[in-house]
Write a protein that holds these residues in place. Structure first.
Motif, short mmCIF file in Angstrom:
data_model
loop_
_atom_site.label_atom_id
_atom_site.label_comp_id
_atom_site.label_asym_id
_atom_site.label_seq_id
_atom_site.Cartn_x
_atom_site.Cartn_y
_atom_site.Cartn_z
N ALA A 80 -19.48 51.15 19.02
CA ALA A 80 -20.56 50.16 18.93
C ALA A 80 -21.66 50.42 19.95
O ALA A 80 -22.80 50.00 19.76
CB ALA A 80 -20.00 48.75 19.12
N ASP A 81 -21.32 51.12 21.03
CA ASP A 81 -22.29 51.35 22.11
C ASP A 81 -23.51 52.14 21.67
O ASP A 81 -24.59 52.00 22.24
CB ASP A 81 -21.62 52.08 23.29
CG ASP A 81 -20.53 51.27 23.94
OD1 ASP A 81 -20.56 50.03 23.81
OD2 ASP A 81 -19.64 51.87 24.57
N THR A 82 -23.35 53.01 20.69
CA THR A 82 -24.44 53.91 20.30
C THR A 82 -24.95 53.68 18.89
O THR A 82 -25.76 54.47 18.40
CB THR A 82 -24.00 55.38 20.45
OG1 THR A 82 -22.82 55.59 19.66
CG2 THR A 82 -23.70 55.72 21.90
N LEU A 83 -24.49 52.63 18.23
CA LEU A 83 -25.01 52.34 16.90
C LEU A 83 -26.52 52.11 16.98
O LEU A 83 -27.01 51.47 17.91
CB LEU A 83 -24.33 51.11 16.30
CG LEU A 83 -22.87 51.30 15.87
CD1 LEU A 83 -22.32 49.99 15.33
CD2 LEU A 83 -22.72 52.42 14.85
N GLY A 84 -27.24 52.65 16.00
CA GLY A 84 -28.69 52.55 16.01
C GLY A 84 -29.37 53.82 16.48
O GLY A 84 -30.58 53.97 16.34
N GLU A 85 -28.59 54.75 17.04
CA GLU A 85 -29.12 56.05 17.41
C GLU A 85 -28.13 57.13 17.04
O GLU A 85 -26.97 56.86 16.73
CB GLU A 85 -29.43 56.11 18.91
CG GLU A 85 -28.21 56.14 19.81
CD GLU A 85 -28.57 56.39 21.26
OE1 GLU A 85 -29.77 56.47 21.59
OE2 GLU A 85 -27.64 56.53 22.07
N VAL A 86 -28.59 58.37 17.06
CA VAL A 86 -27.73 59.51 16.74
C VAL A 86 -26.80 59.79 17.92
O VAL A 86 -27.21 59.71 19.08
CB VAL A 86 -28.59 60.75 16.42
CG1 VAL A 86 -27.73 62.01 16.30
CG2 VAL A 86 -29.38 60.51 15.14
N LEU A 87 -25.55 60.10 17.60
CA LEU A 87 -24.57 60.44 18.64
C LEU A 87 -24.01 61.82 18.34
O LEU A 87 -23.55 62.09 17.23
CB LEU A 87 -23.44 59.42 18.67
CG LEU A 87 -22.32 59.70 19.68
CD1 LEU A 87 -22.85 59.63 21.11
CD2 LEU A 87 -21.15 58.73 19.48
N VAL A 88 -24.04 62.69 19.34
CA VAL A 88 -23.45 64.03 19.24
C VAL A 88 -22.12 64.01 19.98
O VAL A 88 -22.08 63.70 21.17
CB VAL A 88 -24.38 65.10 19.84
CG1 VAL A 88 -23.76 66.49 19.69
CG2 VAL A 88 -25.76 65.04 19.17
N VAL A 89 -21.05 64.31 19.27
CA VAL A 89 -19.71 64.26 19.85
C VAL A 89 -19.15 65.68 19.90
O VAL A 89 -19.07 66.36 18.88
CB VAL A 89 -18.77 63.36 19.01
CG1 VAL A 89 -17.38 63.31 19.63
CG2 VAL A 89 -19.35 61.96 18.88
N ASN A 90 -18.77 66.10 21.11
CA ASN A 90 -18.25 67.45 21.31
C ASN A 90 -16.81 67.40 21.80
O ASN A 90 -16.52 66.78 22.82
CB ASN A 90 -19.12 68.20 22.33
CG ASN A 90 -18.57 69.57 22.68
OD1 ASN A 90 -18.03 69.77 23.77
ND2 ASN A 90 -18.70 70.53 21.78
N PHE A 91 -15.90 68.03 21.05
CA PHE A 91 -14.50 68.10 21.42
C PHE A 91 -14.27 69.37 22.25
O PHE A 91 -14.63 70.46 21.80
CB PHE A 91 -13.62 68.10 20.17
CG PHE A 91 -13.61 66.78 19.45
CD1 PHE A 91 -12.54 65.91 19.59
CD2 PHE A 91 -14.67 66.41 18.63
CE1 PHE A 91 -12.53 64.69 18.92
CE2 PHE A 91 -14.67 65.19 17.97
CZ PHE A 91 -13.60 64.33 18.12
N VAL A 167 -11.25 73.44 18.35
CA VAL A 167 -11.87 73.14 19.63
C VAL A 167 -12.49 74.42 20.16
O VAL A 167 -11.80 75.42 20.28
CB VAL A 167 -10.84 72.57 20.63
CG1 VAL A 167 -11.47 72.34 21.99
CG2 VAL A 167 -10.25 71.27 20.10
N PRO A 168 -13.80 74.40 20.43
CA PRO A 168 -14.68 73.23 20.34
C PRO A 168 -15.11 72.93 18.90
O PRO A 168 -15.16 73.82 18.06
CB PRO A 168 -15.88 73.64 21.18
CG PRO A 168 -15.95 75.13 21.02
CD PRO A 168 -14.52 75.58 20.97
N THR A 169 -15.43 71.68 18.68
CA THR A 169 -16.11 71.22 17.48
C THR A 169 -17.17 70.22 17.91
O THR A 169 -16.93 69.41 18.80
CB THR A 169 -15.13 70.56 16.49
OG1 THR A 169 -14.41 71.57 15.79
CG2 THR A 169 -15.86 69.70 15.46
N THR A 170 -18.32 70.30 17.27
CA THR A 170 -19.41 69.37 17.58
C THR A 170 -19.81 68.63 16.32
O THR A 170 -20.07 69.25 15.29
CB THR A 170 -20.63 70.13 18.16
OG1 THR A 170 -20.22 70.83 19.34
CG2 THR A 170 -21.75 69.16 18.52
N LEU A 171 -19.82 67.31 16.41
CA LEU A 171 -20.17 66.45 15.29
C LEU A 171 -21.45 65.69 15.59
O LEU A 171 -21.67 65.26 16.72
CB LEU A 171 -19.05 65.44 15.02
CG LEU A 171 -17.65 66.01 14.78
CD1 LEU A 171 -16.64 64.88 14.72
CD2 LEU A 171 -17.62 66.83 13.50
#
Length: 208
Positions: A80-91, A167-171
């Motif tokens: 919920a912290d980043t809803l409204g903007e794009v989030l890049v998640v890196n494992f 790993v790594p994976t970036t979403l």
């Protein structure tokens, strides 16, 4: 006639074996090995990615990813912290060679998009806080990472849509928290990831 039947059996045998192997392969595709590992608590190694890029059209995206965790500095984070903007998640994890190789590129993009419609979040799948913090200091990484080694909750949260089974994976998550793109393996071309991020930001009508 008997010889003909024998020849038929010789030809049919390999065919049936091939069909059985194909069925096993198809059934294997329906399961996510990473999710299975974490459900078992086995904490096994990870599959090496090939750097392939997958983009998902807006109409084809699944449900928003619901996640929560605690970072290396003890801060709680949720989807919920980043809803409204794009989030890049890196494992990632500290001893992963391609993770080290891509760290400066990810940090560079994080700085480029700060306050411009996108933020970054790491998911450390193997390390405890001291190793993760040391990694950040070594590679000047400023964005936080959720520590996921004890529960695997972050991997499980993402496994129902496009599993980060390497790993790594970036979403790249869109403003609604849905997966818009994935890079499976090391980010070897920062410009490709930058384009994916910009394209996803553009969906919201946000301009720099």
């Amino acid at each position: 006639m008997n010889r003909h039947r024998v020849n038929q059996r010789r030809r049919i045998g390999p065919l049936l074996a091939g069909l059985a192997a194909g069925a096993l392969l198809l059934s294997g595709c329906s399961a996510d090995p990473l999710a299975d590992q974490y459900r078992e608590g086995s904490n096994k190694g990870f599959i090496a990615g090939d750097g392939s890029v997958t983009e998902i059209a807006v109409a084809d995206r699944g449900d928003a990813i619901d996640f929560s965790g605690v970072t290396e500095t003890g801060e709680a984070v949720t989807s919920a912290d980043t809803l409204g903007e794009v989030l890049v998640v890196n494992f990632w994890y500290a001893s992963c060679a391609p993770c080290r190789a891509e760290a400066s590129d990810l940090q560079g993009l994080n700085a480029k998009f700060e306050n411009k419609g996108a933020s970054f979040l790491g998911v450390n799948v193997r390390d405890q806080a001291p190793n993760a913090i040391a990694f950040n200091e070594t590679y000047s990484v400023t964005y936080p990472s959720v520590l996921d080694v004890d529960t695997g909750a972050m991997q499980l949260a993402f496994s129902g849509s496009i599993p980060p089974n390497a790993v790594p994976t970036t979403l790249v998550l869109d403003a609604e928290g849905r997966i818009a793109a994935r890079i499976l393996g090391q980010v070897t071309s920062p410009s490709i990831l930058e384009t994916l991020i910009r394209d996803t930001i553009a969906e919201t009508g946000t301009t720099e």
